[in-house]
Scaffold this motif. Sequence first.
Motif, PDB file in Angstrom:
ATOM      1  N   ALA A  23       0.725  -1.425   0.116  1.00 20.89           N
ATOM      2  CA  ALA A  23      -0.032   0.053  -0.177  1.00 20.89           C
ATOM      3  C   ALA A  23       1.004   1.300   0.090  1.00 20.89           C
ATOM      4  CB  ALA A  23      -0.786   0.010   1.257  1.00 20.89           C
ATOM      5  N   GLY A  24       0.558   2.136  -0.797  1.00 23.95           N
ATOM      6  CA  GLY A  24       1.131   3.598  -0.841  1.00 23.95           C
ATOM      7  C   GLY A  24       2.439   3.313  -1.809  1.00 23.95           C
ATOM      8  N   THR A  32      -5.038   2.641  -4.731  1.00 23.19           N
ATOM      9  CA  THR A  32      -6.285   2.220  -5.603  1.00 23.19           C
ATOM     10  C   THR A  32      -6.325   2.153  -7.011  1.00 23.19           C
ATOM     11  OG1 THR A  32      -6.869   4.678  -5.572  1.00 23.19           O
ATOM     12  CG2 THR A  32      -7.654   3.378  -3.796  1.00 23.19           C
ATOM     13  N   VAL A  33      -5.294   2.849  -7.757  1.00 23.44           N
ATOM     14  CA  VAL A  33      -4.848   2.828  -9.060  1.00 23.44           C
ATOM     15  C   VAL A  33      -4.352   1.260  -9.451  1.00 23.44           C
ATOM     16  CG1 VAL A  33      -3.450   3.379 -10.958  1.00 23.44           C
ATOM     17  CG2 VAL A  33      -4.093   5.155  -9.314  1.00 23.44           C
ATOM     18  N   ILE A  34      -3.666   0.798  -8.452  1.00 24.69           N
ATOM     19  CA  ILE A  34      -3.235  -0.681  -8.658  1.00 24.69           C
ATOM     20  C   ILE A  34      -4.316  -1.630  -8.655  1.00 24.69           C
ATOM     21  CG2 ILE A  34      -1.592  -2.439  -7.841  1.00 24.69           C
ATOM     22  CD1 ILE A  34       0.234  -0.297  -7.189  1.00 24.69           C
ATOM     23  N   LEU A  35      -4.999  -1.388  -7.310  1.00 21.69           N
ATOM     24  CA  LEU A  35      -6.515  -2.299  -6.967  1.00 21.69           C
ATOM     25  C   LEU A  35      -7.365  -2.364  -8.253  1.00 21.69           C
ATOM     26  CD1 LEU A  35      -7.421  -4.057  -4.857  1.00 21.69           C
ATOM     27  CD2 LEU A  35      -8.465  -1.729  -3.893  1.00 21.69           C
ATOM     28  N   LYS A  36      -7.525  -1.133  -8.847  1.00 19.48           N
ATOM     29  CA  LYS A  36      -8.434  -1.172  -9.889  1.00 19.48           C
ATOM     30  C   LYS A  36      -7.934  -1.921 -11.209  1.00 19.48           C
ATOM     31  CE  LYS A  36     -11.904   0.641 -12.191  1.00 19.48           C
ATOM     32  NZ  LYS A  36     -13.453   0.413 -12.102  1.00 19.48           N
ATOM     33  N   ALA A  37      -6.809  -1.690 -11.187  1.00 19.93           N
ATOM     34  CA  ALA A  37      -6.079  -2.373 -12.649  1.00 19.93           C
ATOM     35  C   ALA A  37      -5.970  -3.948 -12.284  1.00 19.93           C
ATOM     36  CB  ALA A  37      -4.687  -1.943 -12.861  1.00 19.93           C
ATOM     37  N   LEU A  38      -5.685  -4.263 -11.154  1.00 21.25           N
ATOM     38  CA  LEU A  38      -5.858  -5.821 -10.770  1.00 21.25           C
ATOM     39  C   LEU A  38      -7.276  -6.349 -10.990  1.00 21.25           C
ATOM     40  CD1 LEU A  38      -3.528  -5.981  -7.902  1.00 21.25           C
ATOM     41  CD2 LEU A  38      -2.842  -6.860  -9.928  1.00 21.25           C
ATOM     42  N   GLU A  39      -8.222  -5.570 -10.757  1.00 17.58           N
ATOM     43  CA  GLU A  39      -9.682  -6.069 -10.780  1.00 17.58           C
ATOM     44  C   GLU A  39      -9.930  -6.066 -12.141  1.00 17.58           C
ATOM     45  OE1 GLU A  39     -13.594  -6.671  -9.371  1.00 17.58           O
ATOM     46  OE2 GLU A  39     -12.304  -6.024  -7.936  1.00 17.58           O
ATOM     47  N   SER A  75      -0.311   5.131   6.095  1.00 19.00           N
ATOM     48  CA  SER A  75      -0.325   4.364   7.445  1.00 19.00           C
ATOM     49  C   SER A  75      -1.583   3.527   7.327  1.00 19.00           C
ATOM     50  CB  SER A  75      -0.900   5.464   8.395  1.00 19.00           C
ATOM     51  OG  SER A  75      -1.804   6.156   8.122  1.00 19.00           O
ATOM     52  N   ILE A  76      -1.776   2.814   8.300  1.00 22.23           N
ATOM     53  CA  ILE A  76      -3.132   1.893   8.514  1.00 22.23           C
ATOM     54  C   ILE A  76      -4.362   2.973   7.970  1.00 22.23           C
ATOM     55  CG2 ILE A  76      -4.675   0.513   9.920  1.00 22.23           C
ATOM     56  CD1 ILE A  76      -2.067  -0.646  10.995  1.00 22.23           C
ATOM     57  N   GLU A  77      -4.448   3.848   8.743  1.00 18.54           N
ATOM     58  CA  GLU A  77      -5.660   4.908   8.729  1.00 18.54           C
ATOM     59  C   GLU A  77      -5.587   5.044   7.449  1.00 18.54           C
ATOM     60  OE1 GLU A  77      -8.937   6.461   9.208  1.00 18.54           O
ATOM     61  OE2 GLU A  77      -8.081   5.596  11.012  1.00 18.54           O
ATOM     62  N   LYS A  78      -4.465   5.713   6.738  1.00 22.75           N
ATOM     63  CA  LYS A  78      -4.729   6.065   5.298  1.00 22.75           C
ATOM     64  C   LYS A  78      -5.174   4.922   4.218  1.00 22.75           C
ATOM     65  CE  LYS A  78      -3.740   8.664   1.580  1.00 22.75           C
ATOM     66  NZ  LYS A  78      -4.558   9.873   1.263  1.00 22.75           N
ATOM     67  N   LEU A  79      -4.450   3.832   4.575  1.00 23.51           N
ATOM     68  CA  LEU A  79      -5.032   2.848   3.765  1.00 23.51           C
ATOM     69  C   LEU A  79      -6.745   2.575   3.782  1.00 23.51           C
ATOM     70  CD1 LEU A  79      -4.715   0.321   1.977  1.00 23.51           C
ATOM     71  CD2 LEU A  79      -3.912  -0.996   4.082  1.00 23.51           C
ATOM     72  N   PHE A  80      -6.990   2.503   5.002  1.00 19.09           N
ATOM     73  CA  PHE A  80      -8.624   2.322   5.327  1.00 19.09           C
ATOM     74  C   PHE A  80      -9.310   3.516   4.434  1.00 19.09           C
ATOM     75  CE2 PHE A  80      -8.026  -0.090   9.376  1.00 19.09           C
ATOM     76  CZ  PHE A  80      -8.145  -1.256   8.740  1.00 19.09           C
ATOM     77  N   THR A  81      -8.862   4.573   4.533  1.00 18.92           N
ATOM     78  CA  THR A  81      -9.423   5.784   3.807  1.00 18.92           C
ATOM     79  C   THR A  81      -9.387   5.396   2.256  1.00 18.92           C
ATOM     80  OG1 THR A  81      -8.920   7.113   5.486  1.00 18.92           O
ATOM     81  CG2 THR A  81      -9.558   8.021   3.245  1.00 18.92           C
ATOM     82  N   GLN A  82      -8.220   4.966   1.705  1.00 17.11           N
ATOM     83  CA  GLN A  82      -8.255   4.612   0.274  1.00 17.11           C
ATOM     84  C   GLN A  82      -9.097   3.594  -0.183  1.00 17.11           C
ATOM     85  OE1 GLN A  82      -4.029   3.669   0.088  1.00 17.11           O
ATOM     86  NE2 GLN A  82      -3.576   6.127  -0.561  1.00 17.11           N
ATOM     87  N   LEU A  83      -9.052   2.558   0.686  1.00 20.72           N
ATOM     88  CA  LEU A  83     -10.139   1.433   0.349  1.00 20.72           C
ATOM     89  C   LEU A  83     -11.568   1.751   0.429  1.00 20.72           C
ATOM     90  CD1 LEU A  83      -8.452  -1.604   2.276  1.00 20.72           C
ATOM     91  CD2 LEU A  83      -8.408  -0.802  -0.124  1.00 20.72           C
ATOM     92  N   LYS A 248      -1.189   1.375 -14.893  1.00 22.38           N
ATOM     93  CA  LYS A 248      -2.302   0.506 -15.399  1.00 22.38           C
ATOM     94  C   LYS A 248      -1.949  -0.538 -16.552  1.00 22.38           C
ATOM     95  CE  LYS A 248      -5.800   4.113 -14.477  1.00 22.38           C
ATOM     96  NZ  LYS A 248      -6.840   4.615 -15.041  1.00 22.38           N
ATOM     97  N   GLN A 249      -1.038  -0.090 -17.627  1.00 23.78           N
ATOM     98  CA  GLN A 249      -0.563  -0.941 -18.424  1.00 23.78           C
ATOM     99  C   GLN A 249       0.363  -1.795 -18.063  1.00 23.78           C
ATOM    100  OE1 GLN A 249      -1.851  -1.184 -21.764  1.00 23.78           O
ATOM    101  NE2 GLN A 249      -0.590  -3.100 -21.798  1.00 23.78           N
ATOM    102  N   THR A 250       1.174  -1.659 -17.237  1.00 20.44           N
ATOM    103  CA  THR A 250       2.109  -2.571 -16.457  1.00 20.44           C
ATOM    104  C   THR A 250       1.409  -3.905 -15.860  1.00 20.44           C
ATOM    105  OG1 THR A 250       3.864  -0.817 -16.397  1.00 20.44           O
ATOM    106  CG2 THR A 250       4.121  -2.810 -15.116  1.00 20.44           C
ATOM    107  N   VAL A 251       0.398  -3.377 -15.164  1.00 21.06           N
ATOM    108  CA  VAL A 251      -0.303  -4.360 -14.330  1.00 21.06           C
ATOM    109  C   VAL A 251      -1.215  -5.112 -15.278  1.00 21.06           C
ATOM    110  CG1 VAL A 251      -2.328  -4.700 -12.618  1.00 21.06           C
ATOM    111  CG2 VAL A 251      -0.505  -2.727 -12.124  1.00 21.06           C
ATOM    112  N   ALA A 252      -1.837  -4.549 -16.147  1.00 19.82           N
ATOM    113  CA  ALA A 252      -2.732  -5.424 -16.889  1.00 19.82           C
ATOM    114  C   ALA A 252      -1.548  -6.470 -18.018  1.00 19.82           C
ATOM    115  CB  ALA A 252      -3.292  -4.442 -18.032  1.00 19.82           C
ATOM    116  N   SER A 253      -0.563  -5.835 -18.350  1.00 18.30           N
ATOM    117  CA  SER A 253       0.446  -6.774 -19.278  1.00 18.30           C
ATOM    118  C   SER A 253       0.877  -7.715 -18.187  1.00 18.30           C
ATOM    119  CB  SER A 253       1.574  -5.899 -19.749  1.00 18.30           C
ATOM    120  OG  SER A 253       1.094  -5.000 -20.571  1.00 18.30           O
ATOM    121  N   PHE A 254       1.423  -7.519 -16.966  1.00 16.80           N
ATOM    122  CA  PHE A 254       1.873  -8.425 -16.100  1.00 16.80           C
ATOM    123  C   PHE A 254       1.157  -9.745 -15.894  1.00 16.80           C
ATOM    124  CE2 PHE A 254       2.907 -10.062 -11.999  1.00 16.80           C
ATOM    125  CZ  PHE A 254       4.377 -10.586 -12.006  1.00 16.80           C
TER     126      PHE A 254
END
Length: 260
Positions: A23-24, A32-39, A75-83, A248-254
């Motif tokens: 995270a981060g 969230t960019v990576i999470l969206k790309a993985l989804e 931080s954990i709090e920041k991660l929860f906010t992002q999610l 995004k492209q790197t995640v998709a290609s990987f």
Amino acid sequence: MQNNLTQLFSSKPKNLLNIFFTAGYPKLEDTTVILKALEEAKVDLVEIGIPFSDPLADGPTIQESSKIALENGMSIEKLFTQLESYREENPEADTPILLMGYLNPVMQFGLDKFCARCASVGVDGLIVPDLPMFIYEHEFKATFEKHNISNVFLVTPQTSEKRIREIDANSTGFIYAVSSASTTGSKADFSAAADYLGKLRDMDLKTPVLTGFNIKNNQNFKDACSFVDGAIIGSEFIRQIAETTDLKQTVASFVKEIKK
């Protein structure tokens, strides 16, 4: 217990791909960019690492990503906010999400508060490498169950059959099979884990088994899935996203390359 993770495993599918990232990292708001790309790339499940200053089970690549993420202000709090914002923007997203973190930060945050926040932002499971089984059974299990959070234990080639059976009996997600006694990102050839993973397969465990630590490419992924239910890729994925100019492209290609 029913959550996205247990639903995924309800039919015990094979060839599952779990991608780990910190995270981060590379930048604070990339979570969230990576999470969206993985989804969008249709990975089967996602493991998000909570940065920690002393990540004992992690190799140098993940340690470095953790260090940079902390410097970025994660931080954990920041991660929860992002999610939380991710769930608001992507209400249909149903890829199981696990958080991987160490015991100390979780306890500092407060166990019940931590699990409640996990549940509220759609986290399905936790991997806490330094959480002893005894402590989990007597102090954590009820809280995890209250908030519908699956717990994932790690096993190594040194883990006794008795211990593996105990872990199998107490698991509500999957068993994380470390393919070597080393830290993550080891350069050892994956084939060294074949005997060990074969033994796990032959134990006919009730809980699905995923293996990580040394999975770097499509062949490693196929090799792992010939023994267990799926594989986890962390260090190699982090190396791929470290210097990219198009995340995004790197995640998709990987992901496409691994699952081809």
